[in-house]
Design an enzyme around this catalytic site. Sequence first.
Site, PDB file in Angstrom:
ATOM      1  N   TRP A 101      30.147  28.530  40.874  1.00  0.00           N
ATOM      2  CA  TRP A 101      31.464  29.016  41.372  1.00  0.00           C
ATOM      3  C   TRP A 101      32.296  27.954  41.674  1.00  0.00           C
ATOM      4  O   TRP A 101      33.431  28.070  41.321  1.00  0.00           O
ATOM      5  CB  TRP A 101      31.313  30.094  42.366  1.00  0.00           C
ATOM      6  CG  TRP A 101      31.072  31.355  41.815  1.00  0.00           C
ATOM      7  CD1 TRP A 101      29.752  32.145  42.032  1.00  0.00           C
ATOM      8  CD2 TRP A 101      31.277  32.303  41.140  1.00  0.00           C
ATOM      9  NE1 TRP A 101      29.533  33.314  41.360  1.00  0.00           N
ATOM     10  CE2 TRP A 101      30.661  33.307  40.805  1.00  0.00           C
ATOM     11  CE3 TRP A 101      32.754  32.346  40.348  1.00  0.00           C
ATOM     12  CZ2 TRP A 101      30.827  34.248  39.762  1.00  0.00           C
ATOM     13  CZ3 TRP A 101      33.008  33.341  39.369  1.00  0.00           C
ATOM     14  CH2 TRP A 101      32.219  34.384  39.101  1.00  0.00           C
ATOM     15  N   ASP A 175      35.276  29.479  49.601  1.00  0.00           N
ATOM     16  CA  ASP A 175      35.114  30.846  48.632  1.00  0.00           C
ATOM     17  C   ASP A 175      33.911  31.298  49.409  1.00  0.00           C
ATOM     18  O   ASP A 175      32.745  30.802  49.217  1.00  0.00           O
ATOM     19  CB  ASP A 175      35.206  30.482  47.243  1.00  0.00           C
ATOM     20  CG  ASP A 175      34.374  31.629  46.555  1.00  0.00           C
ATOM     21  OD1 ASP A 175      34.448  32.686  46.974  1.00  0.00           O
ATOM     22  OD2 ASP A 175      34.323  31.490  45.232  1.00  0.00           O
ATOM     23  N   LYS A 199      30.635  41.914  46.814  1.00  0.00           N
ATOM     24  CA  LYS A 199      29.363  41.424  47.235  1.00  0.00           C
ATOM     25  C   LYS A 199      29.170  41.962  48.592  1.00  0.00           C
ATOM     26  O   LYS A 199      27.993  42.436  48.544  1.00  0.00           O
ATOM     27  CB  LYS A 199      29.422  39.947  47.221  1.00  0.00           C
ATOM     28  CG  LYS A 199      30.180  39.453  46.104  1.00  0.00           C
ATOM     29  CD  LYS A 199      29.230  39.474  44.718  1.00  0.00           C
ATOM     30  CE  LYS A 199      30.185  38.896  43.380  1.00  0.00           C
ATOM     31  NZ  LYS A 199      30.789  37.593  43.688  1.00  0.00           N
TER      32      LYS A 199
HETATM   33  C1  LIG Z   1      31.491  37.049  42.518  1.00  0.00           C
HETATM   34  C2  LIG Z   1      32.333  35.638  43.064  1.00  0.00           C
HETATM   35  C3  LIG Z   1      33.606  35.402  42.499  1.00  0.00           C
HETATM   36  C4  LIG Z   1      34.209  36.096  41.292  1.00  0.00           C
HETATM   37  O1  LIG Z   1      34.634  37.470  41.744  1.00  0.00           O
HETATM   38  P1  LIG Z   1      35.417  38.375  40.653  1.00  0.00           P
HETATM   39  O2  LIG Z   1      35.793  39.489  41.762  1.00  0.00           O
HETATM   40  O3  LIG Z   1      34.538  38.613  39.670  1.00  0.00           O
HETATM   41  O4  LIG Z   1      36.780  37.473  40.440  1.00  0.00           O
HETATM   42  C5  LIG Z   1      34.009  33.948  43.026  1.00  0.00           C
HETATM   43  N1  LIG Z   1      33.262  33.442  43.808  1.00  0.00           N
HETATM   44  C6  LIG Z   1      31.863  33.706  44.159  1.00  0.00           C
HETATM   45  C7  LIG Z   1      31.157  32.845  45.204  1.00  0.00           C
HETATM   46  C8  LIG Z   1      31.307  35.027  43.802  1.00  0.00           C
HETATM   47  O5  LIG Z   1      30.170  35.465  44.114  1.00  0.00           O
END
Ligand SMILES: *Cc1c(COP(=O)(O)O)cnc(C)c1O
Length: 368
Positions: A101, A175, A199
Amino acid sequence: MTRPYNFSAGPAAIPDAVLIQAASEMLDWQGSGMGVMEMSHRGKEFMSIYEEAEADLRELLAVPVNFKILFMQGGGIAENAIVPLNLSQEGTVDFVVTGNWSQKSFKEAAQFCSPHLVASAQNSKFTRIPPAAEWHLSDNASYVHVCTNETIDGVEYHTLPDLKALGSNAPLVIDFSSHVASRSIDWSKVGLAFGGAQKNLGPAGLTLVVIREELLGKAMKHCPSAFNYKLVADNGSMYNTPPTYSIYVAGLVFKWLKAQTENGVSGVAAMSQRSIAKSNLLYDYLDQSQLYENRVEKSCRSRMNIPFYLRDESRNDAFLAGAKARGLLQLKGHKSVGGMRASIYNAMPLEGVQALVAYLKDFETTQA
Ligand SMILES: *Cc1c(COP(=O)(O)O)cnc(C)c1O
């Protein structure tokens, strides 16, 4: 009804109680005669849902008053562009690459600014976080980006980097998509945090941004209005129509989180204790096993996403079929790394991890 245990990395399991309540209110939200999906986002019914969700989230995450909470759309991947559009001022941005990521974020940023690689764990196949002593921070970065939980690689920061102590005055951008609300956050170290809801907070479609007020108003002139943090903040996240139903369900998850208790604490503190107990149970089993292995350094193993490999990969399909038959769903690893992955977010009870460990044990014994 008891449902199977769902180990999906995202969109991921949502607590039964939340889904049951959402179902019961589908046609008529609290006597309004309307379902939440059918309400004006500016009407008093939805405004009350929105305001309660925001207040509950602020309380759960202990967000200080000098931070704005924005409910946006586009997910973490859109934020990889939206953050540089708002904060980079087309200058240098520092990235620490610890997995899939943060690497994606680093690559996307190149369209908007000059990303600088501070440190990378790629040559260790993303099994460690490079220690701060190995970081080469820029003197003039607009911000420093880290992914605090690498969902695919299973690597997590257990303390946030202290940029001031490392000699950088740049704001820290995190993030936190895949571990938000599983542990407390030291906001004194953070400038901006972003994450998709799917998530650990609720359904896909909602993206959470928590931003220090002094960082508002620095967007590039070609930043789309709907993604301009200042415009979004000034309009209470209603510059455009927000993802109303996702906000509503996330709001129910926030209420559920507030009600969870563990050893006299509640909310995120309770989730943190549970996450430690659940992840230790699984890692301890994997570490003593002859069949399975987790390859991440112990000091930075994720409490949320636990990738593991069968030492004999020819048994992968049999493993997954047996798991499904036992009511253990979505254990297949991400296609980029293979193997298996158990995502054990807040909605996964300890009993689910116990059931997984019992299966791991049985599968190992019958294969021996
Ligand atoms: C799932 C995830 C993303 C991307 O999310 P989207 O909703 O598919 O854009 C970005 N960063 C992390 C750490 C993630 O787990």
